[in-house]
Motif scaffolding. Structure first.
Motif, short mmCIF file in Angstrom:
data_model
loop_
_atom_site.label_atom_id
_atom_site.label_comp_id
_atom_site.label_asym_id
_atom_site.label_seq_id
_atom_site.Cartn_x
_atom_site.Cartn_y
_atom_site.Cartn_z
N ASP A 1 22.24 -4.89 -53.29
CA ASP A 1 21.31 -4.13 -54.64
C ASP A 1 19.91 -3.32 -54.38
OD1 ASP A 1 19.66 -6.46 -53.77
OD2 ASP A 1 20.16 -7.17 -56.35
N GLY A 2 19.46 -3.92 -53.04
CA GLY A 2 18.51 -3.32 -52.59
C GLY A 2 17.48 -4.22 -52.77
N GLY A 3 18.05 -5.57 -52.45
CA GLY A 3 16.88 -6.45 -52.25
C GLY A 3 16.11 -6.93 -50.80
N ARG A 4 15.54 -7.88 -50.80
CA ARG A 4 15.49 -8.18 -49.33
C ARG A 4 15.41 -9.92 -49.38
NH1 ARG A 4 10.00 -5.13 -47.71
NH2 ARG A 4 10.52 -3.16 -48.26
N ARG A 5 15.93 -10.04 -47.90
CA ARG A 5 16.40 -11.35 -47.66
C ARG A 5 16.05 -11.82 -46.04
NH1 ARG A 5 16.96 -15.27 -51.95
NH2 ARG A 5 18.34 -16.32 -50.26
N TRP A 6 15.07 -12.86 -46.17
CA TRP A 6 14.37 -13.05 -44.34
C TRP A 6 15.68 -13.76 -43.71
CZ3 TRP A 6 10.68 -12.01 -41.77
CH2 TRP A 6 9.55 -11.43 -42.54
N ALA A 7 16.41 -13.54 -42.56
CA ALA A 7 16.64 -14.28 -41.84
C ALA A 7 16.91 -14.38 -40.64
CB ALA A 7 18.36 -13.21 -41.88
N ARG A 8 17.10 -15.62 -40.02
CA ARG A 8 16.80 -16.23 -38.64
C ARG A 8 17.98 -15.98 -37.42
NH1 ARG A 8 15.36 -20.74 -39.20
NH2 ARG A 8 13.25 -20.51 -38.95
N MET A 9 18.48 -14.94 -36.89
CA MET A 9 19.13 -14.32 -35.96
C MET A 9 19.04 -14.62 -34.59
SD MET A 9 20.17 -10.10 -35.21
CE MET A 9 19.39 -9.50 -37.04
N ASN A 10 20.28 -14.61 -34.49
CA ASN A 10 20.38 -15.98 -32.29
C ASN A 10 21.75 -14.98 -32.18
OD1 ASN A 10 18.94 -17.79 -31.75
ND2 ASN A 10 19.94 -18.43 -33.93
N VAL A 11 21.31 -13.48 -30.98
CA VAL A 11 23.07 -13.24 -30.60
C VAL A 11 22.88 -13.32 -29.66
CG1 VAL A 11 23.87 -10.63 -31.08
CG2 VAL A 11 22.02 -11.20 -32.42
N ARG A 12 24.15 -12.50 -28.72
CA ARG A 12 24.40 -12.61 -27.20
C ARG A 12 25.40 -12.03 -27.11
NH1 ARG A 12 28.86 -14.11 -25.34
NH2 ARG A 12 30.41 -15.19 -26.28
N TRP B 1 9.33 -17.68 -47.84
CA TRP B 1 8.34 -18.40 -48.97
C TRP B 1 7.23 -19.24 -49.69
CZ3 TRP B 1 12.30 -17.04 -53.07
CH2 TRP B 1 13.20 -14.97 -52.99
N ALA B 2 7.86 -20.57 -48.92
CA ALA B 2 7.21 -21.65 -48.86
C ALA B 2 6.49 -21.51 -47.21
CB ALA B 2 8.05 -22.82 -47.79
N GLU B 3 6.41 -21.00 -46.47
CA GLU B 3 5.61 -20.34 -45.08
C GLU B 3 4.87 -20.02 -45.79
OE1 GLU B 3 7.41 -19.40 -42.04
OE2 GLU B 3 8.79 -21.50 -41.37
N ASP B 4 4.68 -18.74 -46.28
CA ASP B 4 3.93 -18.08 -46.79
C ASP B 4 2.71 -18.55 -47.84
OD1 ASP B 4 5.00 -15.49 -45.39
OD2 ASP B 4 5.64 -15.21 -47.24
N LYS B 5 3.42 -19.22 -48.49
CA LYS B 5 2.81 -20.10 -49.45
C LYS B 5 1.58 -21.19 -48.50
CE LYS B 5 2.92 -24.21 -52.55
NZ LYS B 5 4.19 -24.73 -53.80
N TYR B 6 2.30 -21.97 -47.91
CA TYR B 6 1.58 -22.60 -47.08
C TYR B 6 0.66 -21.57 -45.68
CZ TYR B 6 3.70 -26.76 -48.74
OH TYR B 6 4.76 -27.73 -49.39
N ARG B 7 0.85 -20.37 -45.32
CA ARG B 7 -0.07 -19.83 -44.14
C ARG B 7 -0.96 -19.13 -45.58
NH1 ARG B 7 -0.89 -17.94 -40.55
NH2 ARG B 7 1.43 -18.67 -39.12
#
Length: 817
Positions: A345-356, A380-386
């Motif tokens: 829907d055009g929203g944004r999500r943060w992801a941690r990627m591991n690829v080989r 979001w929590a990290e941004d808050k604490y940052r």
């Protein structure tokens, strides 16, 4: 040192070398080195390709060595182009080393020149002996089907000595049922290998392999048999066949388990909370699980696969996709990459990627596979604490146990006077030496962290960027990994410089007050306050000027002044420029110039502070501080100096009071001297009077005693005699009146018992009677009889004049002095 087997082959003039599994020469004999026209040091640690050339190596040397290293003897006849003798027809034998049935660690390569010149041939017997010593197989020389010579290994293989086999047919070494077939195999052959059944001592059968070769030596045709015991090989073969059947069973069972696991892992794959995917080499999504589909906003993986033709389009920052591609191309793997992705829907999500990247044997990429973890809420929590980290008023840090700061917030940079955390971290690679004023504080901090794992309100004294000193309060803890190893320290820093300066000021004031209280002399107190002011301000020298009766200012105390400067500034005349500054009621800090303060400027001072000393609103003195290094004084230090100025004012007032007190003391001392002289005269007169009065009192007592004694002894006895005579009534009355009057006259003198002229013995009895002792007790104490005491009691009563009445003797004695 050469291998003993290669040394033996030197005698045979056979070119031999030891090759390891990496095709590297580990050793070689002289013949080999001569054949390749190189020294031994030029052969050892060089590859076969380096010595013989890549073409020869790739054509057959590599293939033959590989087969030999798999445990097989390899024979090859071919033409070799030697550097020295040129092209020669050679026979090459590859022998596994060691030949123990295990995995060989190398290969012995022996090269025999089949066109060897006659002059180079050696004695058959000698060559054979050395050959059999170097071989692990039973070596047999056969001529015309008869055994002519055997090696040492023969006895171990066949169970009887080689000398007993000489002259016997070679076929006797083969089991009867195998002889015809075996002999037919070698008939007419120049060489080869065949397997048969051998016959040991006492007709014991065993499988064996024969490697035979027909040779011409010393003009004779011989056949060389190399016999190897295959017993272990056959056992291993049977074991391998059994094991192969077992493996087939295991493969079938494993296949069933794999199918079950595949079903289980597919369940894991489909129900995993992390997104899982596979992308082909062109970037097209070919597989995805449900979690990945939901992360992108789809209900089913099929919808995601059909829609997302290229996963590179979902990055909100295209450079992240390029970073992943570069890592996969260079390293084959990309770990823990955090990126922001677009959803359906055009929203944004943060992801941690591991690829080989999965590659084929030629290094070509077949596909990519990996996982995506949704870390949006965590981000979001990290941004808050940052934000808290960046905007905190307290300094926040992370440092290694060695003292390198690798993370800091802006507040910590400001506390240390740096423009940014990056600048701070560049200058804080070892805070123990770069920032700590006292390195012992750092060692104490490390000891507490090692012992407790944390510190609370640990006081640090540290340098700022400009060289000034800041007082900091540190709270920190140790961060460890899962094994307990220390990773780093993290904590907070609070700037308590103002608070510490206030504490220092209070302590300074307290210490100064205590020291002043212990200082009796005003001059010493004045010097003490001046010394404290110099230390507190960081200046190097200073002085105190006191206003005299004529309003001029006179130097009364100084510290670290040169003699010349002290002489110039010892007197400040009324109306002079510096006198006016001193008389100003406002403290001033200035930079001396040649025009404004010529004497001070000539002395080399860069900073001068003029502090007025007031009493009742009037300037009574001034103390000035000077520095050759400092440019100014902080406001906090000036506050301390104001306090010290107040102390100096008190001391100067005390000086005036002390002078008055000293004058009064001087006057009083002179008066006291006069009084002391007068008092001494009076004391001497008093002493004389006391002597006279004492003598008079003594004369009085003597007179009283004689008077009483004379009356008692010279008058009263005669009155007693007259009473005993015949007297008329008037005479007797007159006599009684005389006696009564005499007693009345004596009564004032009877108060002192000494007036009764008692003997020492009688005085002892009087003392005991006063104590209430009975006659019997007195007799016992004085070691006499009761009658003697009664007699003395009568005499005492008589002397006291109470022998004729019933007066209580003890009461009477107690009334006398």
């Amino acid at each position: 040192m050469k291998d003993s087997g290669l040394f033996a082959l030197d005698i045979l003039d056979v070119a031999a070398a030891w090759i390891n599994r990496e095709y590297i020469h580990k050793n070689a004999n002289n013949r080999y080195c001569s054949a390749v026209n190189r020294l031994l040091d030029e052969v050892v640690n060089r590859s076969l390709a380096d010595i013989w050339g890549s073409e020869t190596f790739d054509t057959y040397l590599k293939t033959d060595v590989d087969r030999c290293l798999s445990g097989h003897q390899v024979h090859r006849e071919t033409s070799l182009d030697f550097p020295a003798p040129g092209l020669r027809l050679c026979k090459i034998l590859y022998h596994p080393y060691p030949d123990t049935g295990g995995v060989p660690t190398g290969a012995i390569v022996m090269i025999h020149d089949l066109v060897e010149p006659e002059a180079e041939k050696v004695n058959l017997q000698t060559s054979f002996e050395y050959l059999t010593e170097a071989s692990r197989e039973a070596i047999i020389l056969v001529r015309d089907g008869v055994i002519e010579e055997t090696g040492e290994t023969f006895g171990r293989l066949f169970g009887y000595a080689g000398k007993d086999a000489r002259g016997k047919p070679i076929s006797d070494l083969i089991a009867p049922d195998q002889r015809t077939q075996s002999m037919e195999q070698i008939q007419g052959q120049a060489g080869g290998i065949f397997k048969t059944v051998g016959l040991r001592h006492e007709n014991l059968r065993f499988p064996m392999e024969v490697n035979f070769r027909r040779v011409h030596l010393e003009g004779r045709e011989l056949t060389v048999w190399a016999v190897r015991d295959l017993t272990k090989f056959e056992e291993i073969k049977h074991q391998v066949e059994a094991y192969q059947k077992h493996l087939e069973q295991m493969v079938r069972a494993q296949t069933q388990r794999i199918e079950k696991r595949e079903s289980k892992y597919r369940s894991f794959y489909e129900n995993a909370i992390e997104g899982m995917f596979r992308v082909d080499a062109n970037g097209r999504l070919v597989s995805a699980n449900t979690a990945l589909a939901k992360m992108y906003g789809y209900d089913r993986p099929e919808d995601l696969i059909r829609t997302a033709s290229d996963l590179g389009d979902v990055y909100t920052k295209p450079k992240d996709g390029g970073k992943v591609t570069k890592l996969l191309q260079n390293q084959g793997v990309a770990r823990d990459l955090e990126t922001e992705l677009y959803t359906k829907d055009g929203g944004r999500r943060w992801a941690r990627m591991n690829v080989r990247a999965e590659k084929d044997k030629d290094g070509r990429i077949l596909y990519y596979e990996g996982t995506l973890e949704d870390i949006t809420e965590k981000k979001w929590a990290e941004d808050k604490y940052r934000n808290i980290f960046l905007n905190a008023t307290e300094g926040i840090f992370q440092i290694t146990p060695e003292g390198r700061c690798f993370n800091a917030n802006p507040a910590l940079a400001r506390i240390h006077g740096f423009n940014s955390p990056e600048e701070l971290m560049q200058n804080a690679t070892d805070i123990s030496t770069q920032l700590h004023v006292d390195v012992e504080t750092w060692y104490n901090y490390l000891a507490l962290m090692e012992e407790n794992g944390y510190v609370r309100n640990h006081l640090w004294k540290m340098y700022r960027k400009d060289g000034s000193i800041a007082w900091l309060s540190c709270n920190a803890r140790v961060v460890r990994d899962e094994t307990g190893q220390v990773l780093y320290h993290e904590g907070t820093i609070q700037d308590i410089t103002d608070k510490q300066l206030m504490v220092d000021q209070i302590l300074m004031q307290r210490d100064l007050a205590l020291r002043l209280a212990q200082t009796g002399a005003v001059d010493a107190g004045l010097a003490l306050v001046l010394e404290t002011a110099v230390k507190a301000s960081g200046m190097e020298s200073g002085g105190v000027w006191l206003k005299g009766p004529g309003e001029d200012m006179k130097l009364i105390s100084s510290i670290n002044f040169s003699p010349a400067f002290e002489k110039k500034c010892s007197f400040m005349a009324v109306g002079s420029r510096h006198w006016k500054r001193m008389m100003n009621k406002i403290r001033m800090v200035m930079a001396p110039t040649r025009e404004s303060m010529p004497n001070i400027h000539e002395e080399g001072y860069k900073c001068a502070a003029v502090i007025p000393i007031l009493h009742d609103g009037r300037v009574i003195a001034s103390f000035n501080l000077f520095s050759r290094t400092k440019d100014t004084i902080s406001e906090q230090v000036l506050i301390n100096l104001d306090f010290l100025a107040g102390q100096l004012g008190s001391i100067i007032v005390r000086m005036g009071i002390q002078q008055q007190v000293e004058q009064e003391i001087k006057t009083r001392r002179e008066a006291e001297k006069a009084l002391q002289a007068e008092q001494q005269g009076l004391e001497e007169a008093n002493i004389a009077l006391k002597v006279l009065l004492g003598q008079r009192e003594k004369d009085k007592e003597d007179l009283e005693q004689r008077f009483v004694s004379n009356v008692n002894e010279l008058v009263l006895p005669y009155l007693e005699k007259l009473k005993k005579g015949r007297l008329e009534v008037l005479q007797r009355s007159t006599l009684n009146l005389i006696e009564t009057n005499l007693k009345e006259i004596l009564s004032p003198f009877r108060v002192n018992i000494r007036n009764f002229n008692l003997t020492p013995r009688q005085m002892d009895i009087v003392t005991l009677i006063k104590q209430g002792r009975t006659t019997k007790e007195i007799a016992g104490l004085l070691n006499t009889t009761k009658d003697a005491i009664d007699k003395q009691r009568f005499i005492i009563r008589k002397k006291l004049g109470v022998n004729k009445d019933k007066t209580n003797l003890r009461s009477l004695l107690l009334s006398l002095q």
